[in-house]
Design an enzyme around this catalytic site. Structure first.
Site, short mmCIF file in Angstrom:
data_model
loop_
_atom_site.label_atom_id
_atom_site.label_comp_id
_atom_site.label_asym_id
_atom_site.label_seq_id
_atom_site.Cartn_x
_atom_site.Cartn_y
_atom_site.Cartn_z
N GLU A 36 1.31 -13.66 12.00
CA GLU A 36 1.81 -12.50 12.75
C GLU A 36 1.67 -11.29 11.84
O GLU A 36 2.06 -11.34 10.67
CB GLU A 36 3.27 -12.71 13.15
CG GLU A 36 3.47 -13.82 14.16
CD GLU A 36 2.73 -13.58 15.47
OE1 GLU A 36 2.62 -12.42 15.91
OE2 GLU A 36 2.25 -14.58 16.06
N THR A 67 -10.40 -7.28 -5.83
CA THR A 67 -11.69 -7.29 -6.55
C THR A 67 -12.40 -5.95 -6.39
O THR A 67 -13.34 -5.66 -7.12
CB THR A 67 -12.59 -8.43 -6.01
OG1 THR A 67 -12.53 -8.43 -4.58
CG2 THR A 67 -12.17 -9.79 -6.53
N GLU A 68 -11.95 -5.12 -5.43
CA GLU A 68 -12.56 -3.81 -5.21
C GLU A 68 -11.82 -2.69 -5.98
O GLU A 68 -12.32 -1.57 -6.09
CB GLU A 68 -12.58 -3.46 -3.71
CG GLU A 68 -13.61 -4.26 -2.91
CD GLU A 68 -13.27 -5.74 -2.77
OE1 GLU A 68 -12.08 -6.07 -2.53
OE2 GLU A 68 -14.17 -6.59 -2.92
N ASN A 69 -10.62 -3.00 -6.47
CA ASN A 69 -9.83 -1.95 -7.15
C ASN A 69 -10.43 -1.51 -8.49
O ASN A 69 -10.02 -0.48 -9.04
CB ASN A 69 -8.37 -2.39 -7.35
CG ASN A 69 -7.53 -2.37 -6.08
OD1 ASN A 69 -6.59 -3.14 -5.94
ND2 ASN A 69 -7.84 -1.48 -5.15
N ASP A 100 0.84 -1.21 0.00
CA ASP A 100 0.00 0.00 0.00
C ASP A 100 0.87 1.26 0.00
O ASP A 100 1.99 1.24 0.51
CB ASP A 100 -0.90 -0.04 1.25
CG ASP A 100 -2.05 0.95 1.15
OD1 ASP A 100 -2.29 1.50 0.06
OD2 ASP A 100 -2.70 1.17 2.19
N GLY A 101 0.32 2.32 -0.56
CA GLY A 101 0.97 3.63 -0.45
C GLY A 101 1.61 4.12 -1.74
O GLY A 101 2.30 5.15 -1.72
N ARG A 124 0.25 7.70 -2.50
CA ARG A 124 0.79 8.74 -1.61
C ARG A 124 2.27 8.99 -1.89
O ARG A 124 2.75 10.11 -1.80
CB ARG A 124 0.55 8.35 -0.14
CG ARG A 124 -0.87 8.68 0.31
CD ARG A 124 -1.23 7.97 1.59
NE ARG A 124 -1.47 6.55 1.34
CZ ARG A 124 -1.49 5.63 2.31
NH1 ARG A 124 -1.27 5.97 3.55
NH2 ARG A 124 -1.73 4.38 2.00
N ARG A 178 -5.26 -2.09 8.39
CA ARG A 178 -6.44 -2.83 7.90
C ARG A 178 -5.99 -4.08 7.16
O ARG A 178 -4.86 -4.15 6.69
CB ARG A 178 -7.21 -1.99 6.86
CG ARG A 178 -8.05 -0.89 7.38
CD ARG A 178 -8.95 -0.36 6.25
NE ARG A 178 -8.17 0.30 5.20
CZ ARG A 178 -7.73 1.55 5.27
NH1 ARG A 178 -7.99 2.30 6.32
NH2 ARG A 178 -7.02 2.07 4.28
N ILE A 179 -6.93 -5.00 6.97
CA ILE A 179 -6.66 -6.24 6.23
C ILE A 179 -7.18 -6.13 4.78
O ILE A 179 -6.66 -6.80 3.88
CB ILE A 179 -7.30 -7.45 6.96
CG1 ILE A 179 -6.67 -7.63 8.35
CG2 ILE A 179 -7.21 -8.73 6.14
CD1 ILE A 179 -5.17 -7.81 8.37
#
Ligand code: FPP
EC number: 2.5.1.-
Length: 250
Positions: free
Chosen positions: A215, A71-73, A25-26, A29, A202-203
């Site tokens: 972990e 699937t949400e992208n 992620d990121g 940004r 978040r997952i």
């Protein structure tokens, strides 16, 4: 706790996590901070996939699962989706000689039938070209969603029941795990360590079943900045944890 301690750490080579999964992620940004378009972040993110793949393989990781597209992208602007769909094509074109040299075996899991033909063909070719490699498995989650995966597993098992191949009472953890997209990984299907970059806690619908006892390590670095040293720091944090799987401390 989000950490980004990337100074040199000492790892126990006998306790390298066999399966590491990463929510990369990121990228957006990272680009925004530099006044670049978002897609420049994805391009840099793709470069970093090469760096981290080599680093993980050399550390002795057996499976590296990377969340490349959810699937949400599809909800993102068309131009960004098109760019993200092009990335696997470019990645496999550029990186195949290195993947072969590193003995890495590529797998791609997700709703592959719904990908643009070029993306799907590049993924299938990468899997075929590395099918005989015996080193680390580089497993891309592409058009992947954890809930979608669970729904499909339930449908698969229901069909087996309907066809008289399976009795509902016989469905256990093992049947369910085998019906998931990670079923092909056998005993390595569950990540030992899940890393998310960019400071988000978040997952996001990733490997919902498989991370039951993983972990979790959250790091502040944006994905393009997540370095091999940061990977080693995350593994050191993993090695400092006490894994009990619901039991008691040894
Ligand atoms: C999340 O960052 C990242 C993605 C949705 C795409 C991840 C893809 C790559 C790192 C490249 C994949 C490479 C291959 C070879 C398939 P974001 O865009 O949500 O970042 P933001 O939260 O900062 O906006």
């Amino acid at each position: 706790m989000a950490t980004s301690k990337a100074s040199k750490v000492k790892l126990d080579p006998a306790r390298i996590p066999a399966h590491i999964a990463i929510i990369m992620d990121g990228n957006g940004r990272w680009a925004k901070r530099r006044f670049f378009p978002r897609v420049a972040g994805h391009k840099q993110g793709m470069q970093n996939v090469k760096t981290i793949t080599k680093a993980a393989s050399r550390l002795g990781v057996k499976v590296l699962t990377l969340y490349a597209f959810s699937t949400e992208n599809w909800k993102r602007p068309g131009s960004e989706v098109n760019y993200l769909m092009r990335l696997p094509v470019d990645f496999f074109n550029d990186f195949m000689p290195d993947l072969i040299k590193e003995n890495v075996k590529v797998e791609v899991m997700g709703e592959l039938d719904d990908l643009p033909p070029q993306t799907r063909q590049a993924s299938e070719k990468a899997m075929a070209d590395t099918a005989n490699n015996t080193g680390m498995i580089l497993n891309f989650a592409l058009n992947y969603g954890g809930r979608d995966e669970l729904v499909h597993a339930a449908q698969k098992l229901a069909k087996q029941v309907q066809e008289g191949e399976l009795s509902p009472d016989d469905i256990d953890d093992r049947h369910f795990a085998n019906a998931l997209m990670t079923g092909f990984l056998g005993d390595l299907a569950d990540p030992d360590l899940l890393i998310r970059t960019s400071g988000e806690l978040r997952i996001s619908n990733f490997l919902l079943w498989q991370i039951a006892y993983s972990e979790l390590v959250f790091v502040d670095d944006y994905w393009p900045d997540f370095s091999p040293a940061a990977l080693e720091a995350a593994i050191a944090e993993y090695q400092a944890r006490d894994r009990r799987f619901g039991g008691l401390k040894k």
